[in-house]
Design a protein around this motif. Structure first.
Motif, PDB file in Angstrom:
ATOM      1  N   VAL A 135      63.062  -8.841  28.928  1.00 36.13           N
ATOM      2  CA  VAL A 135      64.491  -9.072  28.712  1.00 36.13           C
ATOM      3  C   VAL A 135      65.267  -8.074  29.567  1.00 36.13           C
ATOM      4  O   VAL A 135      64.919  -6.896  29.627  1.00 36.13           O
ATOM      5  N   PHE A 136      66.345  -8.554  30.217  1.00 36.56           N
ATOM      6  CA  PHE A 136      67.154  -7.723  31.106  1.00 36.56           C
ATOM      7  C   PHE A 136      68.630  -7.833  30.739  1.00 36.56           C
ATOM      8  O   PHE A 136      69.071  -8.846  30.212  1.00 36.56           O
ATOM      9  N   ASN A 137      69.387  -6.798  31.090  1.00 37.88           N
ATOM     10  CA  ASN A 137      70.827  -6.796  30.825  1.00 37.88           C
ATOM     11  C   ASN A 137      71.622  -7.581  31.851  1.00 37.88           C
ATOM     12  O   ASN A 137      72.741  -8.000  31.567  1.00 37.88           O
ATOM     13  N   SER A 138      71.077  -7.762  33.054  1.00 39.34           N
ATOM     14  CA  SER A 138      71.835  -8.453  34.097  1.00 39.34           C
ATOM     15  C   SER A 138      70.989  -9.530  34.777  1.00 39.34           C
ATOM     16  O   SER A 138      69.760  -9.424  34.826  1.00 39.34           O
ATOM     17  N   LEU A 139      71.673 -10.521  35.313  1.00 39.52           N
ATOM     18  CA  LEU A 139      71.014 -11.587  36.055  1.00 39.52           C
ATOM     19  C   LEU A 139      70.315 -11.022  37.287  1.00 39.52           C
ATOM     20  O   LEU A 139      69.177 -11.371  37.593  1.00 39.52           O
ATOM     21  N   HIS A 193      69.310 -10.414  21.469  1.00 41.24           N
ATOM     22  CA  HIS A 193      69.400 -10.411  22.933  1.00 41.24           C
ATOM     23  C   HIS A 193      70.475 -11.360  23.461  1.00 41.24           C
ATOM     24  O   HIS A 193      70.453 -11.716  24.632  1.00 41.24           O
ATOM     25  N   LEU A 194      71.403 -11.749  22.622  1.00 39.69           N
ATOM     26  CA  LEU A 194      72.475 -12.665  23.022  1.00 39.69           C
ATOM     27  C   LEU A 194      73.200 -12.130  24.256  1.00 39.69           C
ATOM     28  O   LEU A 194      73.605 -10.972  24.312  1.00 39.69           O
ATOM     29  N   GLY A 195      73.312 -12.979  25.282  1.00 39.16           N
ATOM     30  CA  GLY A 195      74.004 -12.615  26.506  1.00 39.16           C
ATOM     31  C   GLY A 195      73.148 -11.899  27.531  1.00 39.16           C
ATOM     32  O   GLY A 195      73.581 -11.672  28.652  1.00 39.16           O
ATOM     33  N   LYS A 196      71.924 -11.550  27.166  1.00 38.53           N
ATOM     34  CA  LYS A 196      71.011 -10.913  28.114  1.00 38.53           C
ATOM     35  C   LYS A 196      70.224 -11.990  28.845  1.00 38.53           C
ATOM     36  O   LYS A 196      70.376 -13.174  28.567  1.00 38.53           O
ATOM     37  N   TYR A 197      69.382 -11.597  29.770  1.00 36.84           N
ATOM     38  CA  TYR A 197      68.601 -12.534  30.579  1.00 36.84           C
ATOM     39  C   TYR A 197      67.118 -12.286  30.371  1.00 36.84           C
ATOM     40  O   TYR A 197      66.680 -11.145  30.302  1.00 36.84           O
ATOM     41  N   VAL A 198      66.369 -13.385  30.253  1.00 38.00           N
ATOM     42  CA  VAL A 198      64.930 -13.297  30.060  1.00 38.00           C
ATOM     43  C   VAL A 198      64.220 -13.907  31.260  1.00 38.00           C
ATOM     44  O   VAL A 198      64.715 -14.845  31.880  1.00 38.00           O
ATOM     45  N   VAL A 199      63.062 -13.346  31.561  1.00 40.56           N
ATOM     46  CA  VAL A 199      62.210 -13.888  32.620  1.00 40.56           C
ATOM     47  C   VAL A 199      60.985 -14.489  31.942  1.00 40.56           C
ATOM     48  O   VAL A 199      60.326 -13.828  31.135  1.00 40.56           O
ATOM     49  N   TYR A 200      60.711 -15.758  32.262  1.00 39.35           N
ATOM     50  CA  TYR A 200      59.515 -16.450  31.786  1.00 39.35           C
ATOM     51  C   TYR A 200      58.656 -16.809  32.986  1.00 39.35           C
ATOM     52  O   TYR A 200      59.161 -17.267  34.006  1.00 39.35           O
ATOM     53  N   LEU A 250      66.365 -11.456  38.096  1.00 36.91           N
ATOM     54  CA  LEU A 250      65.911 -12.140  39.301  1.00 36.91           C
ATOM     55  C   LEU A 250      65.029 -11.238  40.158  1.00 36.91           C
ATOM     56  O   LEU A 250      63.986 -11.662  40.666  1.00 36.91           O
ATOM     57  N   THR A 251      65.443 -10.002  40.312  1.00 35.08           N
ATOM     58  CA  THR A 251      64.665  -9.062  41.114  1.00 35.08           C
ATOM     59  C   THR A 251      63.285  -8.851  40.513  1.00 35.08           C
ATOM     60  O   THR A 251      62.275  -8.906  41.228  1.00 35.08           O
ATOM     61  N   ALA A 252      63.218  -8.631  39.212  1.00 30.43           N
ATOM     62  CA  ALA A 252      61.922  -8.429  38.548  1.00 30.43           C
ATOM     63  C   ALA A 252      61.058  -9.678  38.640  1.00 30.43           C
ATOM     64  O   ALA A 252      59.847  -9.591  38.887  1.00 30.43           O
ATOM     65  N   GLY A 253      61.657 -10.838  38.456  1.00 26.50           N
ATOM     66  CA  GLY A 253      60.908 -12.083  38.556  1.00 26.50           C
ATOM     67  C   GLY A 253      60.326 -12.272  39.941  1.00 26.50           C
ATOM     68  O   GLY A 253      59.153 -12.605  40.099  1.00 26.50           O
ATOM     69  N   TYR A 254      61.148 -12.036  40.935  1.00 24.87           N
ATOM     70  CA  TYR A 254      60.697 -12.202  42.309  1.00 24.87           C
ATOM     71  C   TYR A 254      59.618 -11.183  42.677  1.00 24.87           C
ATOM     72  O   TYR A 254      58.626 -11.509  43.316  1.00 24.87           O
ATOM     73  N   GLU A 255      59.803  -9.932  42.253  1.00 27.59           N
ATOM     74  CA  GLU A 255      58.827  -8.888  42.567  1.00 27.59           C
ATOM     75  C   GLU A 255      57.492  -9.100  41.857  1.00 27.59           C
ATOM     76  O   GLU A 255      56.441  -8.754  42.390  1.00 27.59           O
ATOM     77  N   ASN A 256      57.524  -9.650  40.642  1.00 29.36           N
ATOM     78  CA  ASN A 256      56.303  -9.803  39.852  1.00 29.36           C
ATOM     79  C   ASN A 256      55.652 -11.173  39.966  1.00 29.36           C
ATOM     80  O   ASN A 256      54.452 -11.299  39.717  1.00 29.36           O
ATOM     81  N   PHE A 257      56.426 -12.202  40.290  1.00 29.15           N
ATOM     82  CA  PHE A 257      55.902 -13.567  40.264  1.00 29.15           C
ATOM     83  C   PHE A 257      56.242 -14.367  41.517  1.00 29.15           C
ATOM     84  O   PHE A 257      56.326 -15.584  41.475  1.00 29.15           O
ATOM     85  N   ALA A 258      56.415 -13.727  42.631  1.00 34.93           N
ATOM     86  CA  ALA A 258      56.825 -14.419  43.857  1.00 34.93           C
ATOM     87  C   ALA A 258      55.863 -15.540  44.230  1.00 34.93           C
ATOM     88  O   ALA A 258      56.277 -16.571  44.757  1.00 34.93           O
ATOM     89  N   ALA A 259      54.594 -15.368  43.949  1.00 36.31           N
ATOM     90  CA  ALA A 259      53.607 -16.393  44.310  1.00 36.31           C
ATOM     91  C   ALA A 259      53.464 -17.456  43.229  1.00 36.31           C
ATOM     92  O   ALA A 259      52.810 -18.472  43.439  1.00 36.31           O
ATOM     93  N   ASP A 260      54.061 -17.242  42.070  1.00 36.10           N
ATOM     94  CA  ASP A 260      53.955 -18.169  40.940  1.00 36.10           C
ATOM     95  C   ASP A 260      55.337 -18.678  40.551  1.00 36.10           C
ATOM     96  O   ASP A 260      56.348 -18.228  41.061  1.00 36.10           O
ATOM     97  N   SER A 261      55.346 -19.575  39.590  1.00 34.49           N
ATOM     98  CA  SER A 261      56.612 -20.066  39.058  1.00 34.49           C
ATOM     99  C   SER A 261      57.173 -19.061  38.071  1.00 34.49           C
ATOM    100  O   SER A 261      56.434 -18.451  37.303  1.00 34.49           O
ATOM    101  N   PHE A 262      58.486 -18.897  38.098  1.00 35.18           N
ATOM    102  CA  PHE A 262      59.140 -18.143  37.040  1.00 35.18           C
ATOM    103  C   PHE A 262      60.531 -18.716  36.806  1.00 35.18           C
ATOM    104  O   PHE A 262      61.064 -19.433  37.639  1.00 35.18           O
ATOM    105  N   MET A 263      61.093 -18.395  35.648  1.00 39.24           N
ATOM    106  CA  MET A 263      62.411 -18.887  35.265  1.00 39.24           C
ATOM    107  C   MET A 263      63.208 -17.725  34.694  1.00 39.24           C
ATOM    108  O   MET A 263      62.671 -16.910  33.939  1.00 39.24           O
TER     109      MET A 263
END
Length: 103
Positions: A63-67, A48-55, A71-84
């Motif tokens: 794992v995602f191909n683009s930032l 996954h080198l160069g890809k982006y992960v959401v924790y 970010l969109t998936a993180g915000y949509e799934n974890f808006a009320a919680d912490s994510f990185m």
């Protein structure tokens, strides 16, 4: 203040950077997500080198191909919680974090 986040679609996001790596953080709980990412990094490289992960909640979400997608998936799934969102690449031994905030 006109910075990266002033026109960003995720207005609550904040950035920490070390000149090489970029981490986008929402809310608190950063340390658990960083620890989980570091512990799993060897397993993420090189496939996954160069890809982006959401924790979130100290677990790998996806794992995602683009930032933007990560970010969109993180915000949509974890808006009320912490994510990185972190780019998958080898980490240096020391990272200096600097916060960029919209005032």
């Amino acid at each position: 203040m006109n910075d990266f986040f002033s026109d960003h679609p995720l207005p609550h996001a904040r950035m920490a950077t070390d000149r090489t790596h970029q981490i986008v953080i929402v809310d608190a709980g950063l340390q658990g997500n960083i620890d989980a990412f570091c512990a799993q990094l060897d397993g993420l490289l090189p496939a996954h080198l160069g890809k982006y992960v959401v924790y979130a909640n100290a677990h790998l979400f996806k794992v995602f191909n683009s930032l933007e997608s990560a970010l969109t998936a993180g915000y949509e799934n974890f808006a009320a919680d912490s994510f990185m969102v972190q780019r998958v690449e080898p980490l240096r031994a020391h990272i200096d974090f600097q916060a960029t905030c919209q005032v």
